[in-house]
Design an enzyme around this catalytic site. Structure first.
Site, mmCIF file in Angstrom:
data_model
loop_
_atom_site.group_PDB
_atom_site.id
_atom_site.type_symbol
_atom_site.label_atom_id
_atom_site.label_comp_id
_atom_site.label_asym_id
_atom_site.label_seq_id
_atom_site.Cartn_x
_atom_site.Cartn_y
_atom_site.Cartn_z
ATOM 1 C CG LEU A 87 -5.960 -3.399 -1.535
ATOM 2 C CD1 LEU A 87 -6.456 -3.558 -0.099
ATOM 3 C CD2 LEU A 87 -7.154 -3.366 -2.492
ATOM 4 C CB SER A 88 -2.495 1.317 -4.862
ATOM 5 O OG SER A 88 -1.696 1.732 -5.878
ATOM 6 C CG ASP A 110 -1.827 2.057 -8.845
ATOM 7 O OD1 ASP A 110 -2.882 1.771 -9.440
ATOM 8 O OD2 ASP A 110 -0.880 1.252 -8.721
ATOM 9 C CE1 TYR A 116 2.139 -3.272 -13.626
ATOM 10 C CE2 TYR A 116 4.109 -2.283 -14.553
ATOM 11 C CZ TYR A 116 2.779 -2.198 -14.202
ATOM 12 O OH TYR A 116 2.090 -1.025 -14.435
HETATM 13 C C1 GLA Z 1 -0.004 -1.802 -10.682
HETATM 14 C C2 GLA Z 1 0.611 -0.547 -11.285
HETATM 15 C C3 GLA Z 1 -0.436 0.263 -12.051
HETATM 16 C C4 GLA Z 1 -1.197 -0.617 -13.037
HETATM 17 C C5 GLA Z 1 -1.690 -1.892 -12.373
HETATM 18 C C6 GLA Z 1 -2.288 -2.831 -13.359
HETATM 19 O O1 GLA Z 1 -0.941 -1.460 -9.688
HETATM 20 O O2 GLA Z 1 1.149 0.263 -10.263
HETATM 21 O O3 GLA Z 1 0.188 1.347 -12.701
HETATM 22 O O4 GLA Z 1 -0.424 -0.881 -14.172
HETATM 23 O O5 GLA Z 1 -0.645 -2.570 -11.680
HETATM 24 O O6 GLA Z 1 -3.405 -2.268 -13.959
#
Ligand code: GLA
Length: 376
Positions: free
Chosen positions: A119-120, A166, A218
């Site tokens: 959820l960032s 995000d 990632y």
């Molecule tokens: C993470 C990264 C984002 C994005 C998502 C996938 O949340 O921080 O920048 O790339 O993954 O969409």
């Protein structure tokens, strides 16, 4: 006085000069395309991270967090260098480094965005810091400039090669709307997402599987997409249609092709999804959400058994669509559901998780909320 301000005073013996907060996010559609010039459609959730800050004259940054009681981490401002310091302090300190602030500061953090839930929480912390620092030092930076500064902190100081989604939504979100963001030029359009009057709900299912995106999965996939761009001799995956990309399959190795295929098709899905939302077609929108999950699972391969079970069970019991969100490998899934089915779907997901011997998931309902703000 904000409750964080009084805790700040108790800890550091002075009042904070500034308090600011910024939210976490969910992403409706547009996953793993924000480093490819693609479109994304996230919205800010109501959970925020708040920071209280005051300048000090010691040349030292003292960081503390309500979630880490009793710890005050100190670092000399003259010695800031990427990837140095305790892992959790790299997000706030990285923003200071990115904004070239060279002054001693006391910082107290209250992080209410669940950690590692996709959820960032990291962008929420970075953007709360960037908002506070912009105001405190009167930097007069635009929200897009702050988003870039926060991204630079995460890319270079933390070492996670994230895109710009995000940070942008944490800063630019408005209540009641999802943010259609063009990550090529950071232009935006607010897309109303007022689903409650329609009897709909956006259910978030936190699988409680914690991911560590700094670990290679990632970055490795991002590198595959960049390889596709280089091998095809184009400026960006944004510049190629799905049909042309498929016709040039033989120019790419299999892994590069399938990962970039996700990117190219996901960009198209975002545009299709926005058109359906504007037409009020939530059934069609839900189908695209599920299609995105299938592509993330089978093509981009960033899902995991818990996320798949959450999405599949939601769909089996009546969701209009469901998918994993964020970086993947754990974290949360979303399901667009009829509000009347909420209890049934939550209980079916919980039972399915128990039967598979997974950790119990957590649920909450997400509403599009506002972006970062200065509190005092
Ligand atoms: C993470 C990264 C984002 C994005 C998502 C996938 O949340 O921080 O920048 O790339 O993954 O969409």
């Amino acid at each position: 006085m904000h409750s964080l301000a009084s805790k700040f005073q108790a800890l550091f013996g002075v009042e904070p000069e500034i308090v600011a907060s910024a939210p976490g996010r969910v992403n409706l559609i547009g996953e793993h395309v924000d480093f490819l010039d693609g479109f994304v459609l996230p919205f800010a959730i109501s959970d925020v991270t708040t920071v209280a800050i005051a300048r000090n004259s010691t040349g030292v940054i003292r960081s503390a967090s309500l979630q880490k009681e009793g710890v005050i981490n100190t670092v000399d401002v003259a010695r800031l260098s990427p990837k140095s310091g305790e892992a959790w302090t790299r997000y706030p300190i990285g923003v200071l480094w990115s904004l070239e602030i060279n002054c001693g500061l006391d910082i107290l953090i209250d992080g209410q965005v669940p950690l590692g839930a996709g959820l960032s929480s990291s962008a929420a912390l970075e953007c709360a810091m960037a908002t506070a620092i912009n105001e405190l030092f009167d930097l007069k930076l635009s929200l897009s400039q702050l988003a870039r500064a926060a991204q630079r902190a995460e890319n270079i100081y933390v070492g996670m090669p994230c895109g710009i989604m995000d940070q942008s939504v944490s800063l630019l979100a408005t209540q009641g709307n999802a943010l259609l963001l063009d990550t090529r030029d950071l232009s935006t359009e607010q897309i109303p997402f007022d689903i409650a009057p329609l009897g709909l709900e956006l259910l978030v299912i936190d699988t409680q599987v914690h991911h560590a995106l700094v670990d290679g999965g990632y970055a490795e996939r991002r590198a595959s997409c960049e390889k596709a761009v280089a091998d095809l001799g184009i400026a960006s995956l944004r510049d190629i249609s799905v049909a042309e990309f498929v016709s040039r399959k033989s120019e790419l190795d299999e892994k590069t092709y399938i990962r970039a295929f996700h990117g190219v098709t996901e960009m198209q899905r975002v545009l299709d999804a926005v058109a359906l939302l504007k037409a009020g077609d939530f059934v069609g929108f839900g189908e695209i959400v599920t299609a995105a999950h299938i592509s993330l699972r089978d093509n981009y391969t960033v899902s995991c058994p818990e996320l798949n079970l959450a999405a599949d069970t939601a769909n089996k019991f009546g969701a209009l669509g469901a998918r994993m969100i964020g970086g993947g490998f754990g974290g949360s899934a979303i399901a667009l559901i009829k509000a009347k089915d909420s209890e049934l779907i939550k209980s079916e997901i919980s039972s399915a998780f128990m039967a598979s011997k997974f950790k119990s998931p957590r649920f909450f309902s997400a509403l599009p909320s506002s972006g970062a703000s200065v509190i005092n």
